[in-house]
Enzyme design. Structure first.
Site, PDB file in Angstrom:
ATOM      1  N   SER A 181       0.834  -1.202   0.000  1.00  0.00           N
ATOM      2  CA  SER A 181       0.000   0.000   0.000  1.00  0.00           C
ATOM      3  C   SER A 181       0.876   1.262   0.000  1.00  0.00           C
ATOM      4  O   SER A 181       1.672   1.446  -0.918  1.00  0.00           O
ATOM      5  CB  SER A 181      -0.943  -0.052   1.208  1.00  0.00           C
ATOM      6  OG  SER A 181      -1.917   0.946   1.103  1.00  0.00           O
ATOM      7  N   ASP A 256      -9.662  -5.803  -3.522  1.00  0.00           N
ATOM      8  CA  ASP A 256      -9.232  -4.606  -2.779  1.00  0.00           C
ATOM      9  C   ASP A 256     -10.347  -3.561  -2.813  1.00  0.00           C
ATOM     10  O   ASP A 256     -10.756  -3.104  -3.881  1.00  0.00           O
ATOM     11  CB  ASP A 256      -7.942  -4.046  -3.393  1.00  0.00           C
ATOM     12  CG  ASP A 256      -7.277  -2.992  -2.511  1.00  0.00           C
ATOM     13  OD1 ASP A 256      -8.000  -2.260  -1.800  1.00  0.00           O
ATOM     14  OD2 ASP A 256      -6.038  -2.892  -2.541  1.00  0.00           O
ATOM     15  N   HIS A 286      -7.881  -5.346   0.524  1.00  0.00           N
ATOM     16  CA  HIS A 286      -6.740  -4.457   0.740  1.00  0.00           C
ATOM     17  C   HIS A 286      -5.869  -4.919   1.895  1.00  0.00           C
ATOM     18  O   HIS A 286      -4.653  -4.891   1.818  1.00  0.00           O
ATOM     19  CB  HIS A 286      -7.215  -3.028   1.012  1.00  0.00           C
ATOM     20  CG  HIS A 286      -6.079  -2.040   1.054  1.00  0.00           C
ATOM     21  ND1 HIS A 286      -5.345  -1.720  -0.063  1.00  0.00           N
ATOM     22  CD2 HIS A 286      -5.527  -1.336   2.075  1.00  0.00           C
ATOM     23  CE1 HIS A 286      -4.399  -0.846   0.271  1.00  0.00           C
ATOM     24  NE2 HIS A 286      -4.484  -0.604   1.555  1.00  0.00           N
TER      25      HIS A 286
END
Ligand SMILES: *[C@@H]1O[C@H](CO)[C@@H](O)[C@H](O)[C@H]1NC(C)=O
Ligand SMILES: *[C@@H]1O[C@H](CO)[C@@H](O)[C@H](O)[C@H]1NC(C)=O
Ligand SMILES: *[C@@H]1O[C@H](CO)[C@@H](O)[C@H](O)[C@H]1NC(C)=O
Length: 311
Positions: A181, A256, A286
């Site tokens: 991320s 996600d 995610h």
């Protein structure tokens, strides 16, 4: 009170990752109640939103240690940055039998929590790939000093790499940078800035975004008109194409819900590296893609085929 919890009796990829998933990468910009207030404050408060380092609430003080996960051979470090911050980090040694593989993974975490929350991931890497693992805690997170911002995190990443380059046992190892991320954006910058110095042998990106500015309108609708004022940009879509030689693995969780998987698809499309590998986690969201079957197998295959077999 200060007794650490007993280490898990045994570990498996599934049990350890489930443990880790809980605080891995909390929703990028926290809860909706905050949103209305925050849109007005975005310009001033955006760092609190983009870098929620107080989630969970004790994340600045309670940083789990590798020992709590049964890891004995590690060092706890405080690295000095050129601008005077002190960064907390763990250096976990490769298993003795595999030290000769000369491989080090440098881990960059997502935007919430601290390095301690990702130890189960580091442990799997260390055992499964047989590598040293360096876990860096960005400024303002966990036991590191300072306040996070884009420029600062870039300095932090370089400081960690420089440390590995100067450290006897890692100086001559192949270094693979791994970012999840927000950590993906940190990793992309570091690799792009060091490619000419022949610095880094591989890059692994998981569920990362094209740019923070593009993320704000959808993740955080009330703030959409303010996105252009966002001074934290993390423009991976501009930086990634500058990387041409380093092999890159893209790990995309197709479920996600925070960063649309199409952001990863687009990053892959604009990637100019001659060696790029695309792998999906069909049920990965995610914050739990790491717990999906084949996640670490994809990494192991990439490291073996694209890094260890070359030079
Ligand atoms: C992870 O994502 C799922 C699905 O969006 C959500 O239900 C869960 O609360 C998230 N966990 C954390 C720790 O953010
Ligand atoms: C790893 O590095 C050491 C020291 O530089 C060297 O002796 C050894 O041959 C290397 N191993 C591999 C597999 O390259
Ligand atoms: C990337 O994600 C942002 C934020 O959700 C979205 O607005 C944008 O359309 C996505 N771009 C692509 C190419 O997927």
């Amino acid at each position: 009170m200060s007794e650490s919890p007993p280490p898990p009796p045994s570990w498996s990829i599934a049990s350890m990752t489930n443990n880790a998933v809980q605080w891995m990468r909390l929703p990028m910009l926290a809860s909706s109640g905050l949103a209305v207030v925050a849109s007005g404050l975005l310009y001033f408060k955006q760092n609190e939103l983009i870098y929620p380092r107080n989630i969970p609430t004790d994340a600045r003080t309670n940083v789990p240690k590798p020992r709590q996960f049964g890891i004995e051979d590690y060092e706890e470090l405080q690295l000095r940055t050129p601008d005077g911050e002190s960064l907390h980090a763990y250096f976990i040694r490769a298993p003795p039998k595999r030290v000769d593989q000369n491989l080090t993974v440098l881990m960059f975490h997502g935007n919430a929590g601290n390095v301690g929350h990702r130890i189960p991931i580091a442990k799997i890497m260390q055992e499964y790939l047989g590598c040293h693992v360096m876990m860096l805690e960005y400024r303002g997170y966990g036991l590191s000093t300072g306040v996070p911002d884009e420029n600062g995190l870039k300095i932090d990443a370089q400081t960690a790499l420089d440390h590995l380059r100067q450290r006897g046992e890692t100086a001559n190892t192949r270094i693979v940078v791994y970012g999840q991320s927000l950590g993906g954006a940190v990793a992309i910058n570091l690799v792009a800035n060091n490619e000419d110095k022949g610095g880094i042998s591989g890059l692994i990106l998981e569920n990362t975004f094209l740019s923070i500015r593009k993320l704000i309108p959808s993740v955080f609708p009330p703030a959409r008109y303010l996105a252009r004022f966002c001074h934290q940009t993390w423009t991976s879509e501009d930086v990634l194409p500058k990387i041409t030689k380093t092999p890159i693995l893209f790990l995309s969780g197709l479920q996600d819900e925070i960063v649309p998987p199409s952001n990863m698809t687009q990053l892959f499309a604009i990637c100019n590296s001659k060696r790029k590998v695309w792998r999906t986690l069909p049920n990965g969201a995610h914050n739990d893609s790491v717990a999906e079957p084949d996640y670490f197998e994809h990494i192991e295959t990439f490291v073996t085929e694209e890094i260890l077999k070359h030079n």
